[in-house]
Design an enzyme around this catalytic site. Structure first.
Site, PDB file in Angstrom:
ATOM      1  N   GLU A 102     138.853 -38.171 129.344  1.00  0.00           N
ATOM      2  CA  GLU A 102     137.561 -38.807 129.096  1.00  0.00           C
ATOM      3  C   GLU A 102     136.939 -38.381 127.778  1.00  0.00           C
ATOM      4  O   GLU A 102     136.217 -39.148 127.157  1.00  0.00           O
ATOM      5  CB  GLU A 102     136.609 -38.497 130.259  1.00  0.00           C
ATOM      6  CG  GLU A 102     135.888 -37.139 130.198  1.00  0.00           C
ATOM      7  CD  GLU A 102     136.810 -35.913 130.226  1.00  0.00           C
ATOM      8  OE1 GLU A 102     137.953 -36.043 130.691  1.00  0.00           O
ATOM      9  OE2 GLU A 102     136.382 -34.834 129.767  1.00  0.00           O
ATOM     10  N   LYS A 104     131.808 -32.518 121.729  1.00  0.00           N
ATOM     11  CA  LYS A 104     132.042 -33.098 123.052  1.00  0.00           C
ATOM     12  C   LYS A 104     130.969 -32.585 124.010  1.00  0.00           C
ATOM     13  O   LYS A 104     130.735 -31.386 124.115  1.00  0.00           O
ATOM     14  CB  LYS A 104     133.446 -32.733 123.561  1.00  0.00           C
ATOM     15  CG  LYS A 104     133.715 -33.184 125.017  1.00  0.00           C
ATOM     16  CD  LYS A 104     135.187 -32.999 125.423  1.00  0.00           C
ATOM     17  CE  LYS A 104     135.395 -33.230 126.918  1.00  0.00           C
ATOM     18  NZ  LYS A 104     136.797 -33.052 127.355  1.00  0.00           N
ATOM     19  N   ASP A 154     132.710 -27.945 129.661  1.00  0.00           N
ATOM     20  CA  ASP A 154     133.251 -29.098 128.935  1.00  0.00           C
ATOM     21  C   ASP A 154     132.252 -29.682 127.924  1.00  0.00           C
ATOM     22  O   ASP A 154     132.540 -30.680 127.271  1.00  0.00           O
ATOM     23  CB  ASP A 154     133.740 -30.170 129.920  1.00  0.00           C
ATOM     24  CG  ASP A 154     134.992 -30.880 129.409  1.00  0.00           C
ATOM     25  OD1 ASP A 154     135.629 -30.366 128.473  1.00  0.00           O
ATOM     26  OD2 ASP A 154     135.308 -31.964 129.945  1.00  0.00           O
ATOM     27  N   LYS A 184     140.748 -33.655 139.269  1.00  0.00           N
ATOM     28  CA  LYS A 184     141.310 -32.321 139.055  1.00  0.00           C
ATOM     29  C   LYS A 184     141.384 -31.568 140.383  1.00  0.00           C
ATOM     30  O   LYS A 184     140.606 -31.841 141.299  1.00  0.00           O
ATOM     31  CB  LYS A 184     140.397 -31.513 138.129  1.00  0.00           C
ATOM     32  CG  LYS A 184     140.403 -31.942 136.681  1.00  0.00           C
ATOM     33  CD  LYS A 184     139.492 -31.038 135.855  1.00  0.00           C
ATOM     34  CE  LYS A 184     139.331 -31.509 134.431  1.00  0.00           C
ATOM     35  NZ  LYS A 184     140.563 -31.504 133.648  1.00  0.00           N
ATOM     36  N   ARG A 240     138.057 -37.844 124.771  1.00  0.00           N
ATOM     37  CA  ARG A 240     138.395 -38.645 123.586  1.00  0.00           C
ATOM     38  C   ARG A 240     137.671 -39.989 123.607  1.00  0.00           C
ATOM     39  O   ARG A 240     137.359 -40.541 122.550  1.00  0.00           O
ATOM     40  CB  ARG A 240     139.922 -38.813 123.486  1.00  0.00           C
ATOM     41  CG  ARG A 240     140.561 -39.567 124.603  1.00  0.00           C
ATOM     42  CD  ARG A 240     142.067 -39.310 124.697  1.00  0.00           C
ATOM     43  NE  ARG A 240     142.351 -37.987 125.278  1.00  0.00           N
ATOM     44  CZ  ARG A 240     143.566 -37.514 125.490  1.00  0.00           C
ATOM     45  NH1 ARG A 240     144.641 -38.208 125.148  1.00  0.00           N
ATOM     46  NH2 ARG A 240     143.736 -36.318 126.025  1.00  0.00           N
TER      47      ARG A 240
HETATM   48  N1  BES Z   1     138.127 -31.029 129.660  1.00  0.00           N
HETATM   49  C1  BES Z   1     139.524 -31.150 129.803  1.00  0.00           C
HETATM   50  C2  BES Z   1     140.301 -30.165 128.956  1.00  0.00           C
HETATM   51  C3  BES Z   1     140.193 -28.709 129.312  1.00  0.00           C
HETATM   52  C4  BES Z   1     141.202 -28.103 130.037  1.00  0.00           C
HETATM   53  C5  BES Z   1     139.144 -27.945 128.857  1.00  0.00           C
HETATM   54  C6  BES Z   1     141.120 -26.760 130.338  1.00  0.00           C
HETATM   55  C7  BES Z   1     139.048 -26.602 129.162  1.00  0.00           C
HETATM   56  C8  BES Z   1     140.057 -26.002 129.892  1.00  0.00           C
HETATM   57  C9  BES Z   1     139.961 -32.565 129.417  1.00  0.00           C
HETATM   58  O1  BES Z   1     139.024 -33.554 129.611  1.00  0.00           O
HETATM   59  C10 BES Z   1     141.125 -32.875 130.289  1.00  0.00           C
HETATM   60  O2  BES Z   1     140.922 -32.996 131.455  1.00  0.00           O
HETATM   61  N2  BES Z   1     142.307 -32.974 129.731  1.00  0.00           N
HETATM   62  C11 BES Z   1     143.463 -33.199 130.493  1.00  0.00           C
HETATM   63  C12 BES Z   1     144.267 -34.298 129.874  1.00  0.00           C
HETATM   64  C13 BES Z   1     145.529 -34.589 130.601  1.00  0.00           C
HETATM   65  C14 BES Z   1     145.223 -35.353 131.857  1.00  0.00           C
HETATM   66  C15 BES Z   1     146.432 -35.350 129.677  1.00  0.00           C
HETATM   67  C16 BES Z   1     144.270 -31.906 130.481  1.00  0.00           C
HETATM   68  O3  BES Z   1     144.466 -31.358 129.406  1.00  0.00           O
HETATM   69  O4  BES Z   1     144.629 -31.435 131.547  1.00  0.00           O
HETATM   70 ZN    ZN Z   2     137.052 -32.963 129.682  1.00  0.00          ZN
HETATM   71 MN    MN Z   3     139.081 -34.377 131.581  1.00  0.00          MN
END
Ligand code: BES
Ligand code: ZN
Ligand code: MN
Length: 471
Positions: free
Chosen positions: A325, A241, A264, A253, A327
């Site tokens: 995003e 990724k 990321d 966020k 995935r």
């Molecule tokens: N890049 C994040 C995941 C992440 C979270 C990486 C914390 C490192 C530390 C990913 O793109 C994301 O935002 N995932 C969301 C999905 C949710 C909205 C279902 C998440 O896990 O909060």
């Molecule tokens: Zn992400």
């Molecule tokens: Mn994200």
């Protein structure tokens, strides 16, 4: 920092520097004066000036021989380095290391620890806390030479990953990430191809492009190839990724969770680090790695919740959350690596979900897989470098959660079981190809220095992927 093997023990008198003795519990140290040192694992004694050897000498306890593990060896090596740097030591001799009966693997991880223990990300500090240690002498036989070199290489490749990931997003964006991959390819011996926005459009990577659209920094699709076994059709694929910054997009966020989102592209960092080690050690394997690099950011061009997009595979996806995003970029990368690069095994590695962090913290990487054999290989590879992985359940019921209402699939199905549903979403694009998915959202970074891991990026995954390629 220079690490050298010194074979002839007599030569120690030529060095104007300090000695360190590593001691198991109950081991005779040959120095009557230091009998009271109990050799508990991790204890490092203060400087003692022994009349007998006229050297500044440190003592370091290793505990019981039988409870010493490779992880403990890496950790103690790093802690010794931190301690010596604190004391402004410039050169150190490990004079009795030969007496410890360490295996080649154990010497290798010792060297890894020495190097990783001196890593700090201080590029942007105007005043740097320079490490005092410049040279380390290991009193060992020549036969350990390969082990020492291998330890250096694995540490170096882990540091390659850490450096890429620690770099802030104003400097590390798709273009600069691609340039770094190219530079490292030339240095370590793999080929790098960079596809620009137009090429990505021509490849019909609709899911990847949807995420990339919001940013004025154009996306790059990075392909790295190493062909170590031209007589074989076997090809191992790594997909990392490469979101160089994840704001969440319109599903924005909060600042507290956005502030670390330069990490990321941790999966990209891991695959680049692994490629360096694979190529440098000239493994007899064919390995292809790809990274769909872009920013997930807001503008009038950005994709929106509710959009329906078409992936490279032709499958359609309803975007219910623009923060899911990763995935979307990964499925086009996976489709590409299977269909265009013809890999017959594939690993995806990604900082994919907060759910992975909730489940396992920064200690263990959850795995989703469609293949028992490949999972076992990954587990063995991870054990070889003491990275921790754990397989998640992938029952059919989880898959039902990602079926779309207005499109084939939806990219968000609520936060429960999020690490599994995110993994299985990618799984929809691998078909029957053996696949393992590593969610390094938790393990990608830590908050404080700990043993051979430094504050910030850990480089998690780089060494596991390297060992997987050795299998
Ligand atoms: N890049 C994040 C995941 C992440 C979270 C990486 C914390 C490192 C530390 C990913 O793109 C994301 O935002 N995932 C969301 C999905 C949710 C909205 C279902 C998440 O896990 O909060
Ligand atoms: Zn992400
Ligand atoms: Mn994200």
């Amino acid at each position: 920092m220079d690490i050298k093997i010194i074979e002839n023990i007599q030569s120690q008198t030529n060095f104007d520097n300090s000695n360190i003795l590593l001691l198991y519990k109950g081991m005779d140290n040959g120095l009557a004066l230091i009998d009271e040192f109990d050799s508990k694992y991790g204890s490092i004694d203060d400087i003692i000036c022994l009349e007998k050897i006229k050297k500044r000498t440190f003592l370091c306890g290793l505990g019981e021989r039988k409870s010493l593990t490779t992880e403990k060896i890496r950790t103690i090596a790093a802690n010794i380095i931190r301690e010596l740097n604190k004391k402004n030591i410039t050169e150190i001799n490990f004079t009795n290391i030969k007496n410890l009966q360490l295996s080649k693997k154990e010497i290798e991880v010792f060297v890894e620890g020495l190097i990783l223990g001196s890593y700090k990300f201080e590029k942007y500090k105007t005043e740097k806390s320079t490490n005092s240690l410049t040279s380390i002498h290991l009193f060992l036989d020549e036969e350990y030479c390969d082990a020492v070199e291998n330890g250096k290489l694995l540490a170096q490749c882990n540091i390659v990953s850490r450096n890429l990931i620690n770099e802030p997003a104003n400097f590390m964006y798709p273009q600069t990430l691609a340039e770094e991959a190219k530079r490292l390819g030339l240095e370590y011996g793999f080929e790098t191809l960079i596809y620009n926005e137009k090429d990505i459009e021509d490849l019909n990577m609709g899911a990847f492009l949807s995420v990339a659209k919001g940013s004025n920094k154009s996306p790059k699709f990075i392909v790295m190839k190493y062909n170590g076994d031209v007589d074989s059709d076997d090809r191992l694929g790594f997909v990392g990724k490469g979101i160089t910054f994840d704001s969440g997009g319109y599903s924005l966020k909060r600042t507290a969770s956005m502030v670390d989102m330069k990490t990321d592209m941790g999966g990209a960092g891991a695959v680049i680090g692994a490629m360096c080690a694979i190529a440098k050690n000239k493994l007899k394997k064919n390995v292809v790695s790809v990274i769909a690099a872009c920013e997930n950011i807001i503008s009038s061009k950005a994709y929106k919740p509710g959009d329906i997009i078409t992936s490279m595979s032709g499958k359609t996806i309803e975007v219910l959350n623009t923060d899911c995003e990763g995935r979307l970029t990964l499925i086009d990368a996976v489709h590409y690596i299977i269909n265009k690069e013809k890999v017959n095994k594939v690993v995806t590695i990604a900082t994919l979900t907060g759910a992975a962090v909730t489940a396992f913290g920064s200690i263990t990487t959850p795995i989703v897989s469609n293949n028992d054999d490949l999972y076992r290989n990954l587990e063995e590879a991870a054990k070889l470098c003491d990275e921790k992985v754990w397989r998640m359940p992938n029952f059919e019921e989880y898959r039902e959660l990602i079926v779309g209402e207005n499109a084939d699939l939806k990219n968000f199905s609520g936060k429960y079981g999020g690490c599994i549903t995110a993994g299985l979403f990618i799984g929809e694009f691998v078909g029957d190809v053996p696949w393992v998915h590593m969610d390094i959202a938790g393990t990608v970074s830590i908050k404080k220095d700990k043993g051979y891991k430094s504050k910030g990026a850990t480089g998690e995954g780089a060494r596991t992927l390297y060992y997987l390629a050795t299998k």
